[in-house]
Each structure stands twice: as C-alpha cells, then as structure tokens.
Design an enzyme around this catalytic site. Sequence first.
Site, mmCIF file in Angstrom:
data_model
loop_
_atom_site.group_PDB
_atom_site.id
_atom_site.type_symbol
_atom_site.label_atom_id
_atom_site.label_comp_id
_atom_site.label_asym_id
_atom_site.label_seq_id
_atom_site.Cartn_x
_atom_site.Cartn_y
_atom_site.Cartn_z
ATOM 1 N N SER A 1 -9.044 2.665 2.876
ATOM 2 C CA SER A 1 -8.266 3.400 2.273
ATOM 3 C C SER A 1 -7.230 2.189 1.281
ATOM 4 O O SER A 1 -6.434 2.701 0.548
ATOM 5 C CB SER A 1 -7.134 4.041 2.880
ATOM 6 O OG SER A 1 -6.707 3.516 3.973
ATOM 7 N N SER B 1 -10.187 0.222 6.889
ATOM 8 C CA SER B 1 -9.435 0.589 5.679
ATOM 9 C C SER B 1 -8.983 -0.638 4.674
ATOM 10 O O SER B 1 -8.624 -0.782 3.841
ATOM 11 C CB SER B 1 -8.218 1.559 5.790
ATOM 12 O OG SER B 1 -8.506 2.651 6.221
ATOM 13 N N LYS C 1 0.770 -1.300 -0.027
ATOM 14 C CA LYS C 1 -0.086 0.026 0.014
ATOM 15 C C LYS C 1 0.816 1.392 -0.097
ATOM 16 O O LYS C 1 1.953 1.308 0.691
ATOM 17 C CB LYS C 1 -1.107 0.158 1.312
ATOM 18 C CG LYS C 1 -1.839 1.035 1.341
ATOM 19 C CD LYS C 1 -2.883 0.884 2.581
ATOM 20 C CE LYS C 1 -3.973 1.868 2.653
ATOM 21 N NZ LYS C 1 -4.633 1.691 3.763
#
Length: 472
Positions: free
Chosen positions: A156, A180, A81
């Site tokens: 996210s 997330s 990520k």
Amino acid sequence: MAADLSLIEKSATDIVKLLKAGEVTPIDLLDTLEKRIKAVDGKVNALPTLCFDRARKHARALMKKPKEGRGLLQGMPVPIKDLTDVAGVLSTQGSPIFKDFVPEASNILVEHLEAQGGVIYAKSNTPEFGAGANTFNEVFGATVNPYNTKLSAAGSSGGAAVALATGMAWLAHGSDMGGSLRNPASFCGIVGMRPSPGRVAATPGTKIDATLGVEGPMARTVTDLALLLDAMSGDDHRDPRSLPAPKKSFRSILKGPWKPKRVAWSPDLGITPVDPEVRAITEAAAKRFKEAGVIVEEAHPDFSEVHECFGTLRAYAFATTKFELLKTHRDKLKPEVIWNIEKGLKLTMDELTRAEAQRQTMLRRTLAFFDRYDLLLTPATIVAAYPVEQRYVAECDGFTFPDYVQWLSIAYALTTVSCPALSLPCGFTKDGRPIGLQIAARPHGEDRVLAGAKIMEDILGIGSVKPVDPRG
C-alpha cells in the site's frame, strides 16, 4: 540557489552532506521538488496532497537553528504516507469517509522525523486504509508504475515508492503489514524495509500492542535507507511497543566488518506459487552471495499454518479498528475492506486462540532456523507489476488464490513472526519490469538485514539508483 533538477539524481546521503556544508538549503530542495512534481506527478499520481507552505515555514524555522541542532536529516524533505496524520494537512487514508479530514495533531512518527530535521512536504497515495497491494482509491484515483504507466505500483506504500523512483523524493515514509513496503519497492525498483515491531515509534491505534503493522523507511539505496531508519528509530513513552535507538547507528553497520557466514534461499517458503521468471531472477541474485564467500543453501522455516494464522489475525485487526466505520459508512467502503471487517466480526474465541498458538509455534521454528542461518532470501513478491486496473493478483503459475490477500504470503509469513525484512532491487524481467529480492533476519536483526543488503547491492552493482521519467 533556485530549483536545481540535477539534485534529484543525488543520493539522500549526499544531499544531507550538502545541507551540512551549507551548499544547499532546505528551501532549495523544496523548490527543486516542487518543480519536479509539476513535471512528473501528473503522469503517475504519487503525491496527491502537497503542503509546501507548511514545509517552507518549518524549513525556515529549522534554518534558524545551529547546524548541530538540526537533527540527522538537516532539513531533508520527506513525504508521509496518507495513512499517517500530519497536523494541518489533509489526511484521507484513501477513503471517501475522510476525504475532508484535517487532523490537529501529528502522528508520533511525524513528530520524531521533524525533530530529526525532516521537512514534510507531501502525502503519498495509498489504497483505502492500506488494504490491497494495489494503490488506488476513490479519493485520488490510481498511482501507476513509472516503468510502465499501464501497470500497478503495488501497495500500500505505492505513492511513496513511485515518488522515490521518479525523483520526487530522496527518502520516503511507508508502512507494512502484509508487504506494503516491500511489494511497491519490488515493483518500482527501490528499497523498502519492514523493521521489527517497535523499532519505529508511532501513535498506537485501537489495539495498543498491535505488532502486525509497522512503520518503516523507503529509499533508492541501502545506505539512504539506513539513514532514514536511524532518523525514525527511538522509543517514546506514548507508544508502549517502542524500542530504544540502538547504540550503534544503522549507517555505521554498513561499514562492516560483519557479514553473513551462511544464508538460506527459498523460492516460495513452501507456501505459495511464484512466477517462473521472478523465481529465476531472484534465485540468480541470491546465489551471487557466494561471491562474498558466503554459503548459500536452499532452506526455509516451516510456515505451514501461516495462511490461516495471518488471515485470522488480519481480520481481527480490521474488526477492532474499522467496526464503527462499517456500521456508519458501509456504503463508502470498498468490498475488500468490508469482507475483512465482516470476517473479523465472525471470528470465534477458538479461532483467535488457535491463531495465537500457531503464531507462537512458527516463531519458535523461525528462531531455531536463524540459529543456523544469518539471513533468509526469497522473492520480495511472487509476480512483477501487473495491469493497474486489476485489483489484485488472483492467479499465479496456474494456482487460483482463495481471496485478495493470499498472493502476499511470501511477505506476510515474515510479518507473522516479527522478522525485519527488506526488498532490494535485483533485476528486471525481459519486458523491463523491476524485481526485488527479499532479505530477512531474526527479530531485532535490522543490522544484519542492512549489512547483508549492502553486500548484495555492491555485488549487483546497483548502489547508485537514478530516478526515471515515467514511461508509457
């Protein structure tokens, strides 16, 4: 062997077996992923930063080692990520402030994955600083949902979820504060797990004992997710929060014999509206636990203080980590981030001490709750995927939220009390949008979450999730 796109349909567990048997090499897998990404990613924008040269260099070095020295992952490619630093790779955090930043050192998490035979080949897209559960930013644009490219992939960890759903990854790294990992897993029909704080070692931020945000695994199945969690787990002296790896691997937990005796189902934790169709789908799935001889009752801990508590602690986290950026780069920050930082800067000592006391009170209630129930089941998100141009969910079932965060409360309630929680695919809306069931247990109860999720996965018949091609 050249690129073989039939490999993308295999599970990560099967890919590792092929690596161990010498039937494929890490280079073969990278060639396959590169071909798949060229065919697919232009439609979804999940992996905006690629580092295949670095990956092949690492893979070749790994292949020189004996197989027993290649770690659990044996050369499995893993995307990271874009909130997490990878040495020598563009790491933007989704912010124009860092659009050209290339770190010299990797995060502890990345070092651990590479030590276990993970090969980093891409950075997955994320909203700016992970804020907001819709993956868009001014550096790379929006990541869209492969089941309907007009819709959000959530966030996210949206880029990671979409990469998995479309066969551009077999395993993926994510992180989670207010859902997330769990939100994009639910929106994209894959599995995402928020572990207990400390389960996965990572480089500490400004606050070295922070426990709201954690790193975690994402995969297409529970078994694959357990494999990645095993590779991620373990302590590190540079992270004082980190926990030793468990004596029994998480993969072995899935083979039994433990199963829950009594689980609780809650449609809303008593704190949030839920879309009626999402409620119906998740409730039907939760009650199928009865097919395994498990008692299912409707109940939940008392989370009545959670909105104030989490809102205060989240704002404090933004203030401590982003205050300098507000002073020097205010014009480059999105409004939601500015709002969160400024809210944190206005906090009084009374507000902070009240939030900590509220958190302790809710934790005591939650621990008492798990004395009776082995697992807690809820919807993973309160809605299915929404239009990508909509920044966040402002309203649900007639209720208007006061800010851009509160629609995530069914996830952040469990964050606040340090519970491990997982989103498991459990069905689709009438118009084909995936829905996730959240499965949670007491702190440090990852073994129970995974065992329960595997039982549910088998009941629902979704243990072999195939990647999809993006759909308009």
